[in-house]
Design a protein around this motif. Structure first.
Motif, short mmCIF file in Angstrom:
data_model
loop_
_atom_site.label_atom_id
_atom_site.label_comp_id
_atom_site.label_asym_id
_atom_site.label_seq_id
_atom_site.Cartn_x
_atom_site.Cartn_y
_atom_site.Cartn_z
N ARG A 33 0.85 -1.31 -0.02
CA ARG A 33 0.10 0.06 -0.27
C ARG A 33 0.95 1.22 -0.03
O ARG A 33 0.44 2.00 -0.82
N ALA A 34 1.94 1.47 0.72
CA ALA A 34 2.84 2.59 0.92
C ALA A 34 3.71 2.73 -0.44
O ALA A 34 3.74 3.90 -0.84
N ALA A 35 3.88 1.50 -1.16
CA ALA A 35 4.57 1.93 -2.40
C ALA A 35 3.59 2.39 -3.47
O ALA A 35 3.93 3.29 -4.26
N LEU A 36 2.50 1.66 -3.49
CA LEU A 36 1.22 2.28 -4.30
C LEU A 36 0.98 3.74 -4.21
O LEU A 36 0.78 4.51 -5.14
N GLN A 37 0.94 4.27 -2.95
CA GLN A 37 0.50 5.38 -2.43
C GLN A 37 1.40 6.46 -2.91
O GLN A 37 1.58 7.68 -3.45
N SER A 38 3.04 5.92 -2.85
CA SER A 38 3.90 6.92 -3.24
C SER A 38 4.03 7.16 -4.79
O SER A 38 4.22 8.41 -5.28
N LEU A 39 3.62 5.99 -5.67
CA LEU A 39 3.61 5.94 -7.04
C LEU A 39 2.68 6.90 -7.31
O LEU A 39 2.79 7.53 -8.64
N SER A 40 1.43 6.77 -7.04
CA SER A 40 0.24 7.52 -7.17
C SER A 40 0.23 8.94 -6.86
O SER A 40 -0.63 9.83 -7.28
N LEU A 88 3.35 -1.83 -13.83
CA LEU A 88 2.77 -0.50 -13.17
C LEU A 88 3.19 0.59 -14.48
O LEU A 88 2.65 1.45 -14.51
N ALA A 89 4.15 0.20 -14.88
CA ALA A 89 4.87 1.46 -15.86
C ALA A 89 3.61 1.65 -17.12
O ALA A 89 3.68 2.71 -17.36
N VAL A 90 3.06 0.74 -17.30
CA VAL A 90 1.64 0.96 -18.31
C VAL A 90 0.91 2.15 -17.86
O VAL A 90 0.26 2.73 -18.71
N HIS A 91 0.77 2.45 -16.64
CA HIS A 91 -0.22 3.15 -16.08
C HIS A 91 0.57 4.71 -15.55
O HIS A 91 0.00 5.56 -14.69
N LEU A 92 1.89 4.56 -15.78
CA LEU A 92 2.72 5.70 -15.31
C LEU A 92 3.36 6.38 -16.54
O LEU A 92 4.72 6.23 -16.57
N PRO A 93 2.92 6.87 -17.43
CA PRO A 93 3.72 7.49 -18.49
C PRO A 93 4.66 8.41 -18.16
O PRO A 93 4.39 9.30 -17.39
N GLY A 94 5.86 8.57 -18.58
CA GLY A 94 6.86 9.40 -18.26
C GLY A 94 7.85 8.89 -17.49
O GLY A 94 8.78 9.17 -17.28
N ARG A 95 7.53 7.61 -16.97
CA ARG A 95 8.33 6.91 -16.00
C ARG A 95 8.63 5.71 -16.54
O ARG A 95 7.88 4.90 -17.23
N SER A 96 10.07 5.15 -16.61
CA SER A 96 10.52 4.06 -17.51
C SER A 96 10.30 2.71 -16.24
O SER A 96 10.28 2.98 -15.18
N ALA A 97 10.06 1.51 -16.85
CA ALA A 97 10.03 0.50 -15.85
C ALA A 97 11.00 0.31 -14.95
O ALA A 97 11.05 -0.01 -13.81
#
Length: 233
Positions: free
Chosen positions: A28-35, A76-85
């Motif tokens: 959860r913490a990792a997802l919150q950080s990424l979002s 995750l990268a599919v949903h984070l354009p501009g950030r590489s895998a």
């Protein structure tokens, strides 16, 4: 004393460490950080890696359960354009190295017992080698293992048998005299492909019904290994 095997190769997460207690809060913490506060993005990221936001936990089919950090980052990268895998993988690995660790059983005592039985011990995880060494070091058991292999150690990842066979070669023990112990089908499929014995444990999110068909034995946790090792088949 007659033993079933001369070496044990352990998976890490869900095997040495209880999966849910160790990784759900980190997830959860990792997802919150990424979002970064975007609730809609949080939901998409959680769905991508099968993290149930309602119950705060990974589902049994999550790539985090048995896959590599690279596979999780790709999802995750599919949903984070501009950030590489690769960038996402690095962030996940950095935070994972500091995840709260909950041992499946008291590890130091168990590993000392197994070493005292003359068994050679190793770890093969689909986590990174650096993260694995960090976790084992934090638990004070790093030196109990002859070899520690991650998905990025140059031998491939489970369910391919390559990293398991690399361990067998490194320790000079025939695969059939090694037990692969894990909590996921990836662990057991890799063990079988390598010609090793396979033991499943139930300290991960996957139930006995999926593990039993591909395991020589299913144990509640790794604390039962010493008795199993010396019990005649």
């Amino acid at each position: 004393m007659t033993r079933r095997a001369d070496a044990i190769l352990f998976d890490k997460d869900g095997t040495l460490f209880e999966f849910g207690a160790t990784w759900n809060a980190w997830g959860r913490a990792a997802l919150q950080s990424l979002s970064a506060g975007d609730e809609a993005l949080l939901a998409r990221l959680a769905d991508a890696i099968r993290f149930d936001l309602c119950r705060d936990g990974f589902t049994a089919d999550s790539p985090v359960v048995a896959g590599t950090a690279a596979e999780t980052a790709d999802c995750l990268a599919v949903h984070l354009p501009g950030r590489s895998a690769a960038e996402i993988e690095h962030e996940l690995s950095r935070s994972a190295a500091n995840a709260p660790l909950v041992e499946a059983v008291p590890l130091a005592a168990l590993l000392a017992q197994l070493n005292g039985m003359g068994l050679t011990l190793g770890v093969m995880t689909n986590d990174s080698e650096q993260s694995a060494r960090s976790h084992l070091g934090r638990s004070g058991v790093h030196d109990a293992f002859r070899h520690i292999i991650g998905f990025d150690s140059g031998h491939g990842a489970k369910p391919a048998p390559g990293p398991l066979l690399a361990f067998a070669t490194a320790v000079g023990i025939a695969p059939e005299r090694i037990v692969m112990v894990g909590d996921s089908p990836h662990d057991l499929e890799a063990g079988r492909a390598a010609g090793m014995q396979t033991v499943a444990v139930l300290t991960g999110p996957i139930g006995v019904e999926r593990l039993a068909p591909i395991a020589d034995c299913v144990l509640p946790d790794i604390g039962h290994l010493p008795d199993w090792i010396v019990t005649a088949p």
